[in-house]
Scaffold this motif. Structure first.
Motif, PDB file in Angstrom:
ATOM      1  N   GLN A   9     -50.218  46.415 -12.756  1.00 10.72           N
ATOM      2  CA  GLN A   9     -49.830  47.742 -12.313  1.00 10.72           C
ATOM      3  C   GLN A   9     -48.644  48.261 -13.116  1.00 10.72           C
ATOM      4  OE1 GLN A   9     -51.471  49.681 -10.245  1.00 10.72           O
ATOM      5  NE2 GLN A   9     -49.989  51.343 -10.512  1.00 10.72           N
ATOM      6  N   LYS A  10     -47.698  47.375 -13.410  1.00  9.50           N
ATOM      7  CA  LYS A  10     -46.542  47.774 -14.201  1.00  9.50           C
ATOM      8  C   LYS A  10     -46.965  48.187 -15.611  1.00  9.50           C
ATOM      9  CE  LYS A  10     -42.957  45.123 -11.803  1.00  9.50           C
ATOM     10  NZ  LYS A  10     -41.938  44.047 -11.910  1.00  9.50           N
ATOM     11  N   GLU A  13     -48.436  51.599 -15.368  1.00 14.16           N
ATOM     12  CA  GLU A  13     -47.441  52.631 -15.104  1.00 14.16           C
ATOM     13  C   GLU A  13     -46.617  52.952 -16.347  1.00 14.16           C
ATOM     14  OE1 GLU A  13     -45.202  51.041 -11.904  1.00 14.16           O
ATOM     15  OE2 GLU A  13     -46.700  51.559 -10.369  1.00 14.16           O
ATOM     16  N   ASP A  32     -51.849  61.618 -14.044  1.00  7.80           N
ATOM     17  CA  ASP A  32     -50.955  61.284 -12.939  1.00  7.80           C
ATOM     18  C   ASP A  32     -49.604  61.993 -13.034  1.00  7.80           C
ATOM     19  OD1 ASP A  32     -49.913  59.881 -15.070  1.00  7.80           O
ATOM     20  OD2 ASP A  32     -49.759  57.966 -14.020  1.00  7.80           O
TER      21      ASP A  32
END
Length: 208
Positions: A9-10, A13, A32
């Protein structure tokens, strides 16, 4: 310790970066980030130098994003998100529009949406990196823009980045109770020294 899912996830992101300067970095626009773009375009201090100040809905900005993506696919425009280099905080956008590969020209646009990063050289460097991309990356020759006579900060930043004034359309922008000129500026590839991409976009050397 982070789980594998948290680590992934990091990674997701963390934004992809294409060009890195001293103060800013440029990367692809992201779906996003639409809420961030939506906040910027509803800041009348930003719109003062761009368009007629008016509220924009989230749905409208989503539609503009989809249009931007489609036009990028057709190679008619190029959009980058501008990040502060050390924190990778998104602070604005830079654009090349009306790209003509045949005539080797395009129109430049910039928006520094985060107020804390205006007037501190971030816009100037983002402009130089975009000129570097246009000239060194795309092989274009003439990049033009238009701004308003009253936008003195932008004119100073553009000149510092490499643009020069080439003409005006007189008294055709209404602001603050009076009429102002539209200022036309451009920059040629022969007038520009590449700060970044000339070190990256080079042919391989012959190995013995």
């Amino acid at each position: 310790m982070d789980t594998q899912q948290e680590q992934q996830q990091k990674i997701l992101e963390k934004p992809i970066i294409n060009i890195t300067g001293e103060k800013v970095a440029l990367g692809p626009i992201r779906r996003d980030q639409i809420p961030i773009y939506h906040r910027w375009i509803n800041d009348f201090a930003v719109l003062r130098t761009l368009h007629i100040p008016r509220p924009s809905t989230l749905e409208e900005i989503q539609a503009y994003f989809d249009k931007d993506v489609e036009e990028e696919r057709q190679r008619r425009v190029i959009h980058f998100t501008v990040y502060e280099r050390t924190t990778l905080t998104p602070i604005g956008r830079v654009d090349l529009e009306e790209i003509s590969y045949r005539d080797r020209r395009a129109e430049f646009g910039i928006e520094i949406g985060e107020a804390d990063y205006r007037g501190r050289g971030y816009g100037t460097e983002a402009t130089r990196l975009m000129l570097d991309y246009a000239f060194t990356g795309l092989g274009l020759h003439n990049i033009g823009l238009q701004t308003w006579e009253y936008n003195l900060a932008a004119q100073a930043a553009y000149k510092k980045a490499g643009f020069r004034e080439v003409g005006r359309r007189r008294q055709c922008k209404f602001m603050g109770g009076q009429l102002w000129d539209i200022v036309y500026m451009d920059c040629l590839s022969t007038e520009f020294v590449s700060p970044v991409l000339s070190k990256i976009m080079v042919p391989d050397e012959i190995r013995s």
